[in-house]
Design a protein around this motif. Sequence first.
Motif, PDB file in Angstrom:
ATOM      1  N   ASN A  73      11.480  52.069  31.526  1.00 35.36           N
ATOM      2  CA  ASN A  73      12.375  53.220  31.507  1.00 35.36           C
ATOM      3  C   ASN A  73      13.506  53.072  32.512  1.00 35.36           C
ATOM      4  OD1 ASN A  73      11.330  54.831  29.436  1.00 35.36           O
ATOM      5  ND2 ASN A  73       9.634  55.435  30.748  1.00 35.36           N
ATOM      6  N   GLU A  74      13.329  52.182  33.476  1.00 34.32           N
ATOM      7  CA  GLU A  74      14.397  51.900  34.421  1.00 34.32           C
ATOM      8  C   GLU A  74      14.858  50.473  34.171  1.00 34.32           C
ATOM      9  OE1 GLU A  74      13.633  52.904  38.520  1.00 34.32           O
ATOM     10  OE2 GLU A  74      12.170  54.399  37.891  1.00 34.32           O
ATOM     11  N   ILE A  75      16.146  50.343  33.833  1.00 32.53           N
ATOM     12  CA  ILE A  75      16.683  49.023  33.534  1.00 32.53           C
ATOM     13  C   ILE A  75      17.992  48.812  34.288  1.00 32.53           C
ATOM     14  CG2 ILE A  75      15.615  48.804  31.256  1.00 32.53           C
ATOM     15  CD1 ILE A  75      18.290  49.674  30.043  1.00 32.53           C
ATOM     16  N   ARG A  76      18.353  47.544  34.457  1.00 33.83           N
ATOM     17  CA  ARG A  76      19.631  47.172  35.078  1.00 33.83           C
ATOM     18  C   ARG A  76      20.397  46.316  34.084  1.00 33.83           C
ATOM     19  NH1 ARG A  76      19.527  45.191  40.977  1.00 33.83           N
ATOM     20  NH2 ARG A  76      19.705  47.439  41.228  1.00 33.83           N
ATOM     21  N   LEU A  77      21.613  46.734  33.801  1.00 33.75           N
ATOM     22  CA  LEU A  77      22.500  45.974  32.933  1.00 33.75           C
ATOM     23  C   LEU A  77      23.578  45.345  33.806  1.00 33.75           C
ATOM     24  CD1 LEU A  77      22.999  48.803  30.281  1.00 33.75           C
ATOM     25  CD2 LEU A  77      21.422  46.876  30.121  1.00 33.75           C
ATOM     26  N   VAL A  78      23.857  44.077  33.582  1.00 31.50           N
ATOM     27  CA  VAL A  78      24.928  43.399  34.305  1.00 31.50           C
ATOM     28  C   VAL A  78      25.823  42.762  33.253  1.00 31.50           C
ATOM     29  CG1 VAL A  78      25.517  41.602  35.967  1.00 31.50           C
ATOM     30  CG2 VAL A  78      23.440  42.949  36.282  1.00 31.50           C
ATOM     31  N   PHE A  79      27.109  43.152  33.275  1.00 31.75           N
ATOM     32  CA  PHE A  79      28.018  42.623  32.259  1.00 31.75           C
ATOM     33  C   PHE A  79      29.451  42.631  32.750  1.00 31.75           C
ATOM     34  CE2 PHE A  79      27.258  47.114  31.658  1.00 31.75           C
ATOM     35  CZ  PHE A  79      28.524  47.653  31.516  1.00 31.75           C
ATOM     36  N   PRO A  80      30.277  41.751  32.192  1.00 34.15           N
ATOM     37  CA  PRO A  80      29.871  40.516  31.535  1.00 34.15           C
ATOM     38  C   PRO A  80      29.240  39.578  32.553  1.00 34.15           C
ATOM     39  CG  PRO A  80      32.268  40.622  31.712  1.00 34.15           C
ATOM     40  CD  PRO A  80      31.736  41.896  32.274  1.00 34.15           C
ATOM     41  N   PRO A  81      28.278  38.761  32.138  1.00 31.50           N
ATOM     42  CA  PRO A  81      27.510  37.952  33.089  1.00 31.50           C
ATOM     43  C   PRO A  81      28.374  37.067  33.996  1.00 31.50           C
ATOM     44  CG  PRO A  81      26.525  37.828  30.915  1.00 31.50           C
ATOM     45  CD  PRO A  81      27.806  38.575  30.759  1.00 31.50           C
ATOM     46  N   LYS A  82      29.452  36.510  33.450  1.00 34.97           N
ATOM     47  CA  LYS A  82      30.315  35.640  34.255  1.00 34.97           C
ATOM     48  C   LYS A  82      31.520  36.389  34.809  1.00 34.97           C
ATOM     49  CE  LYS A  82      28.886  31.432  32.001  1.00 34.97           C
ATOM     50  NZ  LYS A  82      29.282  30.234  31.282  1.00 34.97           N
ATOM     51  N   GLY A  83      31.597  37.683  34.553  1.00 34.46           N
ATOM     52  CA  GLY A  83      32.699  38.478  35.053  1.00 34.46           C
ATOM     53  C   GLY A  83      33.903  38.450  34.124  1.00 34.46           C
ATOM     54  N   ILE A  84      34.868  39.308  34.430  1.00 37.15           N
ATOM     55  CA  ILE A  84      36.113  39.394  33.671  1.00 37.15           C
ATOM     56  C   ILE A  84      37.262  39.238  34.657  1.00 37.15           C
ATOM     57  CG2 ILE A  84      36.137  41.915  33.815  1.00 37.15           C
ATOM     58  CD1 ILE A  84      37.469  41.976  31.085  1.00 37.15           C
ATOM     59  N   ASP A  85      38.315  38.546  34.224  1.00 40.89           N
ATOM     60  CA  ASP A  85      39.457  38.311  35.105  1.00 40.89           C
ATOM     61  C   ASP A  85      40.057  39.625  35.581  1.00 40.89           C
ATOM     62  OD1 ASP A  85      39.334  35.541  34.974  1.00 40.89           O
ATOM     63  OD2 ASP A  85      40.609  35.442  33.198  1.00 40.89           O
ATOM     64  N   CYS A  86      40.411  39.653  36.856  1.00 41.79           N
ATOM     65  CA  CYS A  86      41.030  40.833  37.443  1.00 41.79           C
ATOM     66  C   CYS A  86      41.750  40.440  38.718  1.00 41.79           C
ATOM     67  CB  CYS A  86      39.989  41.916  37.740  1.00 41.79           C
ATOM     68  SG  CYS A  86      38.965  41.541  39.185  1.00 41.79           S
ATOM     69  N   GLN A  87      42.370  41.420  39.325  1.00 43.16           N
ATOM     70  CA  GLN A  87      42.924  41.256  40.664  1.00 43.16           C
ATOM     71  C   GLN A  87      42.431  42.421  41.494  1.00 43.16           C
ATOM     72  OE1 GLN A  87      47.056  40.346  41.109  1.00 43.16           O
ATOM     73  NE2 GLN A  87      47.121  39.191  39.198  1.00 43.16           N
ATOM     74  N   LEU A  88      42.197  42.156  42.767  1.00 44.69           N
ATOM     75  CA  LEU A  88      41.693  43.170  43.685  1.00 44.69           C
ATOM     76  C   LEU A  88      42.674  43.302  44.840  1.00 44.69           C
ATOM     77  CD1 LEU A  88      39.361  45.046  44.704  1.00 44.69           C
ATOM     78  CD2 LEU A  88      38.461  43.030  45.891  1.00 44.69           C
ATOM     79  N   LEU A  89      43.094  44.529  45.111  1.00 46.45           N
ATOM     80  CA  LEU A  89      43.947  44.805  46.268  1.00 46.45           C
ATOM     81  C   LEU A  89      43.066  45.438  47.330  1.00 46.45           C
ATOM     82  CD1 LEU A  89      46.657  45.026  47.745  1.00 46.45           C
ATOM     83  CD2 LEU A  89      47.013  47.212  46.589  1.00 46.45           C
ATOM     84  N   LYS A  90      42.757  44.645  48.353  1.00 48.00           N
ATOM     85  CA  LYS A  90      41.983  45.174  49.478  1.00 48.00           C
ATOM     86  C   LYS A  90      42.972  45.856  50.412  1.00 48.00           C
ATOM     87  CE  LYS A  90      37.847  42.539  49.788  1.00 48.00           C
ATOM     88  NZ  LYS A  90      37.032  43.658  50.105  1.00 48.00           N
ATOM     89  N   LEU A  91      42.761  47.142  50.640  1.00 48.98           N
ATOM     90  CA  LEU A  91      43.718  47.902  51.438  1.00 48.98           C
ATOM     91  C   LEU A  91      43.785  47.414  52.875  1.00 48.98           C
ATOM     92  CD1 LEU A  91      43.290  51.504  50.026  1.00 48.98           C
ATOM     93  CD2 LEU A  91      44.931  49.740  49.409  1.00 48.98           C
ATOM     94  N   GLN A  92      42.696  46.840  53.393  1.00 49.87           N
ATOM     95  CA  GLN A  92      42.710  46.319  54.763  1.00 49.87           C
ATOM     96  C   GLN A  92      43.717  45.190  54.919  1.00 49.87           C
ATOM     97  OE1 GLN A  92      38.613  45.202  55.343  1.00 49.87           O
ATOM     98  NE2 GLN A  92      38.171  47.089  56.475  1.00 49.87           N
ATOM     99  N   SER A  93      43.758  44.286  53.929  1.00 50.99           N
ATOM    100  CA  SER A  93      44.639  43.128  54.041  1.00 50.99           C
ATOM    101  C   SER A  93      45.989  43.367  53.383  1.00 50.99           C
ATOM    102  CB  SER A  93      43.977  41.898  53.403  1.00 50.99           C
ATOM    103  OG  SER A  93      43.892  42.066  51.993  1.00 50.99           O
ATOM    104  N   GLY A  94      46.038  44.274  52.416  1.00 51.41           N
ATOM    105  CA  GLY A  94      47.288  44.532  51.704  1.00 51.41           C
ATOM    106  C   GLY A  94      47.676  43.405  50.765  1.00 51.41           C
ATOM    107  N   LYS A  95      46.739  42.541  50.410  1.00 50.97           N
ATOM    108  CA  LYS A  95      47.020  41.400  49.541  1.00 50.97           C
ATOM    109  C   LYS A  95      46.205  41.490  48.266  1.00 50.97           C
ATOM    110  CE  LYS A  95      47.821  38.259  53.384  1.00 50.97           C
ATOM    111  NZ  LYS A  95      47.373  37.040  54.048  1.00 50.97           N
ATOM    112  N   TRP A  96      46.848  41.069  47.151  1.00 53.94           N
ATOM    113  CA  TRP A  96      46.140  40.976  45.884  1.00 53.94           C
ATOM    114  C   TRP A  96      45.334  39.683  45.876  1.00 53.94           C
ATOM    115  CZ3 TRP A  96      45.628  44.734  42.408  1.00 53.94           C
ATOM    116  CH2 TRP A  96      46.553  45.772  42.410  1.00 53.94           C
ATOM    117  N   ILE A  97      44.096  39.765  45.404  1.00 59.34           N
ATOM    118  CA  ILE A  97      43.212  38.605  45.316  1.00 59.34           C
ATOM    119  C   ILE A  97      42.799  38.451  43.857  1.00 59.34           C
ATOM    120  CG2 ILE A  97      41.043  37.589  46.093  1.00 59.34           C
ATOM    121  CD1 ILE A  97      41.156  39.648  48.443  1.00 59.34           C
ATOM    122  N   SER A  98      43.060  37.284  43.286  1.00 56.04           N
ATOM    123  CA  SER A  98      42.635  37.005  41.913  1.00 56.04           C
ATOM    124  C   SER A  98      41.155  36.642  41.911  1.00 56.04           C
ATOM    125  CB  SER A  98      43.442  35.855  41.320  1.00 56.04           C
ATOM    126  OG  SER A  98      44.783  36.225  41.182  1.00 56.04           O
ATOM    127  N   GLY A  99      40.470  37.071  40.863  1.00 53.03           N
ATOM    128  CA  GLY A  99      39.059  36.750  40.764  1.00 53.03           C
ATOM    129  C   GLY A  99      38.449  37.326  39.510  1.00 53.03           C
TER     130      GLY A  99
END
Length: 155
Positions: A73-99
């Motif tokens: 009754n308790e399950i964990r779903l992880v998707f997509p397994p290898k991830g999806i392309d994105c960019q992350l803007l960490k406010l601490q650094s102010g830089k976009w990071i591809s990943g």
Amino acid sequence: MSELFVKLEQDDDIVMLGKDTFTVSRLKELMTENMKVRLFQQDLKYKQDYVILANSLCNKLKITDKSIELDLNEIRLVFPPKGIDCQLLKLQSGKWISGKIKFQVDVNRDRQTVITELEFAPDEITSNETEEQQNANSNENLDEIRAKLNQINAL
């Protein structure tokens, strides 16, 4: 690609998926709402098919001689397994990071709860040496500015 996924803890950081941007907290909220609709809403056309599938998968899974039962009754779903392309803007650094980003969704069928977490893996890992060098360069630049200001003040 490092493939080292790390949980995104800062809810105010920004994620860009395609042309759309979201705060981490908003993306988690949207995914949670969508998963609740897909898993628990009664008025969906595919609800009947889902219930049959969920019941066959999650009710008393038996192992080997069927004497060991697992309640799923308790399950964990992880998707997509290898991830999806994105960019992350960490406010601490102010830089976009591809990943890549992936979703981790914990579902409790009995309580009908869904909890969503985001995990991010940068395309390139910034080494501590690079960061230390950037900090040292920054400190040197500040020292130069201070020296010039002192010269101007001395005039």
